[in-house]
Design an enzyme around this catalytic site. Structure first.
Site, PDB file in Angstrom:
ATOM      1  N   CYS A 144     -18.036 -53.019   1.915  1.00 55.28           N
ATOM      2  CA  CYS A 144     -17.046 -53.634   2.797  1.00 55.28           C
ATOM      3  C   CYS A 144     -17.695 -54.163   4.081  1.00 55.28           C
ATOM      4  O   CYS A 144     -17.120 -54.974   4.779  1.00 55.28           O
ATOM      5  CB  CYS A 144     -15.905 -52.678   3.094  1.00 55.28           C
ATOM      6  SG  CYS A 144     -16.451 -51.074   3.642  1.00 55.28           S
TER       7      CYS A 144
ATOM      8  N   ARG B 242     -21.018 -55.420   4.167  1.00 55.19           N
ATOM      9  CA  ARG B 242     -22.104 -56.372   3.951  1.00 55.19           C
ATOM     10  C   ARG B 242     -22.112 -56.949   2.537  1.00 55.19           C
ATOM     11  O   ARG B 242     -21.639 -56.318   1.590  1.00 55.19           O
ATOM     12  CB  ARG B 242     -23.452 -55.736   4.258  1.00 55.19           C
ATOM     13  CG  ARG B 242     -23.828 -54.619   3.314  1.00 55.19           C
ATOM     14  CD  ARG B 242     -25.169 -54.024   3.687  1.00 55.19           C
ATOM     15  NE  ARG B 242     -25.078 -53.299   4.948  1.00 55.19           N
ATOM     16  CZ  ARG B 242     -25.764 -53.627   6.039  1.00 55.19           C
ATOM     17  NH1 ARG B 242     -26.592 -54.630   6.021  1.00 55.19           N
ATOM     18  NH2 ARG B 242     -25.637 -52.922   7.137  1.00 55.19           N
TER      19      ARG B 242
ATOM     20  N   SER C   9     -26.374 -49.698   9.525  1.00 60.28           N
ATOM     21  CA  SER C   9     -24.953 -49.455   9.279  1.00 60.28           C
ATOM     22  C   SER C   9     -24.140 -49.519  10.563  1.00 60.28           C
ATOM     23  O   SER C   9     -24.674 -49.426  11.654  1.00 60.28           O
ATOM     24  CB  SER C   9     -24.755 -48.077   8.662  1.00 60.28           C
ATOM     25  OG  SER C   9     -25.500 -47.966   7.496  1.00 60.28           O
TER      26      SER C   9
ATOM     27  N   GLU D 120     -24.897 -42.902   8.542  1.00 61.09           N
ATOM     28  CA  GLU D 120     -23.872 -42.461   7.585  1.00 61.09           C
ATOM     29  C   GLU D 120     -24.481 -42.469   6.180  1.00 61.09           C
ATOM     30  O   GLU D 120     -25.237 -43.383   5.837  1.00 61.09           O
ATOM     31  CB  GLU D 120     -22.610 -43.325   7.694  1.00 61.09           C
ATOM     32  CG  GLU D 120     -22.817 -44.821   7.503  1.00 61.09           C
ATOM     33  CD  GLU D 120     -22.559 -45.262   6.094  1.00 61.09           C
ATOM     34  OE1 GLU D 120     -22.104 -44.419   5.309  1.00 61.09           O
ATOM     35  OE2 GLU D 120     -22.837 -46.418   5.773  1.00 61.09           O
ATOM     36  N   PRO D 121     -24.213 -41.431   5.411  1.00 61.79           N
ATOM     37  CA  PRO D 121     -24.976 -41.247   4.190  1.00 61.79           C
ATOM     38  C   PRO D 121     -24.532 -42.085   2.986  1.00 61.79           C
ATOM     39  O   PRO D 121     -25.293 -42.235   2.046  1.00 61.79           O
ATOM     40  CB  PRO D 121     -24.790 -39.754   3.889  1.00 61.79           C
ATOM     41  CG  PRO D 121     -23.484 -39.415   4.508  1.00 61.79           C
ATOM     42  CD  PRO D 121     -23.297 -40.325   5.670  1.00 61.79           C
ATOM     43  N   GLN D 122     -23.313 -42.632   3.021  1.00 63.49           N
ATOM     44  CA  GLN D 122     -22.806 -43.308   1.823  1.00 63.49           C
ATOM     45  C   GLN D 122     -23.677 -44.486   1.405  1.00 63.49           C
ATOM     46  O   GLN D 122     -23.827 -44.775   0.232  1.00 63.49           O
ATOM     47  CB  GLN D 122     -21.372 -43.821   2.029  1.00 63.49           C
ATOM     48  CG  GLN D 122     -20.326 -42.741   1.977  1.00 63.49           C
ATOM     49  CD  GLN D 122     -20.103 -42.131   3.343  1.00 63.49           C
ATOM     50  OE1 GLN D 122     -20.930 -42.305   4.239  1.00 63.49           O
ATOM     51  NE2 GLN D 122     -19.022 -41.414   3.519  1.00 63.49           N
TER      52      GLN D 122
ATOM     53  N   ALA E 207       2.695 -32.705  12.581  1.00 64.31           N
ATOM     54  CA  ALA E 207       2.042 -33.489  11.539  1.00 64.31           C
ATOM     55  C   ALA E 207       1.475 -34.750  12.154  1.00 64.31           C
ATOM     56  O   ALA E 207       2.032 -35.325  13.065  1.00 64.31           O
ATOM     57  CB  ALA E 207       3.048 -33.851  10.459  1.00 64.31           C
ATOM     58  N   GLY E 208       0.364 -35.151  11.664  1.00 60.35           N
ATOM     59  CA  GLY E 208      -0.254 -36.378  12.157  1.00 60.35           C
ATOM     60  C   GLY E 208      -1.390 -36.727  11.235  1.00 60.35           C
ATOM     61  O   GLY E 208      -1.908 -35.863  10.530  1.00 60.35           O
TER      62      GLY E 208
END
Lengths: 268, 433
Positions: free
Chosen positions: B51, B53, B120, B125-127, B201-202
């Site tokens: 998403c 590059r 990145s 970030e490892p993904q 909640a959020g």
């Protein structure tokens, strides 16, 4: 007479010490495995050394300055490995520093087997000395973990990170170890004192030895820690402060006595 | 050689352009790869599309060197631009100015940086490494990579691994909900024995709970002003809904509290927490307040064994972690440069001249050795005969070596493969060591 085992163990500890120092300064845990292997192999050689010495001398390897320091270093590692293998807590890197320091000190003292007074060549005296030093080793690790606890707690409270706390275990585990070390250390130390008291009284009579008196004082402090912890009133931070205080009190006392007085407890 | 990468990323192009150039499915990547190989006739190709590059890596051996034959280099990038415009049905003028083009050394460096997550949006970030691997696997299955790109991709993944191992780039979490879990782990040891209470909640609270579940937490309580909403949420994470009125009782038995209600006032104040702490025998409690305005009185933080973080505190932790990662990125760059050098050393070994020389040297060496042995055995041979034998052996070697030499010198598609094969078959690499 097996001095080679001592030298080898010292060398391996030194290597472990350097690597753990590198890890701590860089705040990384990538060298931990190597530190573990080095200190573990050093420990095996060190054990052989102590055993050979015990067999040769027919008395516990604990009565000279050299012996006391080396046995203390050995005890610290034994406890550290036990903690590491039962709890999987990565603390060897901090402990090897302490262990190596005492081993290093030990290396400077003459290695001859100390000659004890005939009446002290007794199985119970061995037990007394070994258990006392082992108990103090447990206390000193409790001391280290208390310091680590305070560093970690301070970081979490102050919300400032990027320091040493990144390689320190969680507060919960440090507190748990702290508790267990005192929990085991106190009875062992107590037995050592009781055995010592009974035996000295029967062998030498009461001597009013300064170290005896100081040990008794420390014992009372540890008794109160033990009581407060088991009862559950003083936990966490307070317990950590108290543990640090008790240990410093004991160490300062013993060093002072060794240096300044003519205690017959002074290592030979 | 000519290795080129043409691409856009989050820094150079707005999302409108990136999404139009993106290859959204494995199928479209496969088609793109086929197009590149079959229609453009390049030797090797790889498409990397996420998403953030879109990058096209192409290797072709048509020209020997882009620097020396600039027309070819330019032609290649034009070809890829045409491909993008043709494949995605988008006018070249629309996206041209957002493109970056790296060649040879820059291309290698760029790929290594991308794979190591230095390029990145969130550094470290490892993904991304996994995504690079995936892109490579697609290309492998389509057989659009060969000698050069295979080696290049393997080195890229290796570089990423080194960076991760040798620097602290991926160590500190840089998202608020991850950071929260990291902090909780500084206080508690085994999260599977701990419980968490969600107050209100959020979205962010939900995210934090999910990370906590990922870290092993099992006991989850949810409370809300309306019980129905609490029940809805609780069912999402296999938790239990409890009444809002029982907040105090719940605080006594839980270890972690995530608070995110819409209430305009404090839901938990110091007095209440003081009582709670007494009742829970000062067992540590970790409070996360992600509501704005805050729902937990900041004075609670003064209590012993209470660890309170609000949204700003968490953001500060994240910011300092990001800063830390930038510092580590410099170390990582060193690794990237080192690995780039290594890659080019390998490439150098694919040059044909040194291979031919060492091949011939080896043959000549063997010939001399055998001649000496022969002369030792038959000492009484006349110089005439010896000369003829010398000539004979020489011409045998020349005849044998002729075909391989021509093949190696020839600039065909398989040149690099042949060179590697020659090195292997004749044991030339061992010789040099």
């Amino acid at each position: 007479m097996g001095t080679i085992f001592f030298e080898l163990a010292l060398t391996l500890y030194f290597a472990g010490f350097l690597l753990s120092l590198a890890g701590i300064i860089r705040k990384k845990q990538d060298l931990d495995k190597a530190v573990l292997i080095l200190s573990l192999s050093g420990f095996v050689l060190h054990s052989i050394y102590l055993l050979l010495r015990y067999i040769k001398a027919g008395q516990a390897p604990i009565f000279s300055m050299h012996e006391a320091n080396s046995f203390f270093a050995w005890s610290i590692l034994l406890i550290s490995f036990f903690i590491y293998f039962t709890n999987k807590v990565k603390i060897i890197n901090f402990n090897i520093i302490l262990s190596f320091s005492f081993m290093f000190v030990s290396a400077f003292f003459p290695r001859n087997i100390p000659v004890l007074k005939a009446e002290l060549k007794n199985f119970w005296i061995d037990i007394h000395a070994l258990m006392a030093v082992f108990g103090i080793a447990l206390f000193s690790l409790a001391f280290i973990f208390s310091i680590l606890y305070l560093i970690q707690e301070r970081a979490v409270k102050a919300k400032k990170f990027g320091g040493l706390e990144s390689i320190i275990p969680s507060l919960e585990i440090l507190d748990k170890l702290n508790y267990r070390l005192i929990f085991w250390g106190f009875p062992i130390y107590s037995i050592a004192l009781i055995v010592g008291l009974v035996k000295y009284l029967s062998l030498l009579g009461f001597l009013w030895d300064p170290k005896e008196i100081w040990s008794f004082l420390t014992w009372i402090v540890y008794l109160s820690i033990f009581y407060l912890r088991v009862k559950g009133d003083w936990r966490k931070k307070k317990a950590a402060y108290l543990t640090i205080f008790a240990f410093l009190l004991m160490i300062v006392g013993f060093f002072g006595i060794n240096l300044l007085t003519e205690s017959f407890h002074k290592p030979l | 050689m000519s290795l080129i990468v043409v691409g856009v990323n989050h820094k150079t192009a707005p999302v409108e352009i990136r999404e139009r150039l993106a290859f959204n499915s494995k199928e479209s990547i496969r088609e793109g790869l086929k197009y590149l190989i079959n229609k453009l006739g390049v030797n090797e190709a790889l498409i990397f599309s996420t998403c953030n590059r879109v990058e096209i890596y192409v290797y072709t051996s048509i020209s020997c060197n882009i620097e020396s034959v600039p027309e070819n280099g330019r032609a290649l990038e034009e070809l890829i631009k045409n491909f993008l415009s043709d494949f995605h049905k988008i006018d070249q003028r629309e996206f041209e100015k957002y493109l970056y083009i790296h060649k040879d050394r820059q291309a290698v460096e760029h790929l290594f940086k991308v794979a190591s997550s230095l390029d990145s949006m969130i550094i470290g970030e490892p993904q991304i490494t996994g995504q690079v691997k995936e892109a490579y696997e697609i290309a492998l299955s389509e057989k659009t990579t060969s000698l050069i790109l295979n080696y290049l991709m393997n080195r890229a993944l290796f570089t990423a691994k080194r960076v991760r191992k040798e620097t602290r780039i991926g160590e500190n979490p840089v998202s608020v909900s991850y950071a929260a879990v990291g902090l909780i782990k500084k206080v508690f040891d085994d999260l599977s024995k701990k419980s968490v209470l969600l107050v209100g909640a959020g979205e962010m609270a939900e995210l934090a709970i999910r990370h906590l579940i990922g870290s092993g937490i099992k006991e989850i309580y949810v409370t809300n002003r309306t019980l129905q909403r609490a029940e809805e949420l609780a069912s999402l994470f296999n938790g239990k809904a409890t009444a809002f009125e029982k907040l105090k009782e719940n605080l006594i038995k839980t270890d972690i509290v995530i608070c995110s209600t819409g209430a305009p006032h404090y839901v938990i104040d110091e007095k209440m927490l003081k009582e709670v702490m007494f009742l829970r025998k000062y067992k540590p409690i970790f409070l996360i307040d992600i509501s704005v305005p805050r729902n937990i009185d900041p004075a609670c933080d003064n209590l012993d064994n209470v660890y309170l973080y609000n949204i700003d505190d968490l953001q500060d932790v994240v910011d300092s972690n990001i800063l830390e990662r930038r510092k580590e990125a410099d170390k990582a760059l060193e690794i990237v440069y080192e690995e780039t050098d290594k890659f080019f050393q390998w490439l150098e070994s694919l040059n044909s001249v040194p291979v031919i020389v060492s091949l011939r040297n080896k043959a000549e060496h063997i010939r001399q050795e055998e001649l000496e042995k022969f002369k030792g055995k038959f000492k009484d041979l006349s110089p005439d005969i010896l000369n003829s034998i010398d000539y004979l052996t020489q011409s045998i070697i020349n005849k044998i070596m002729h075909e391989p030499t021509v093949a190696l010198k020839n600039n065909c598609d398989m040149k690099e493969t042949l060179i590697l094969a020659a090195r292997r078959l004749f044991g030339l690499d061992n010789e040099e060591e």
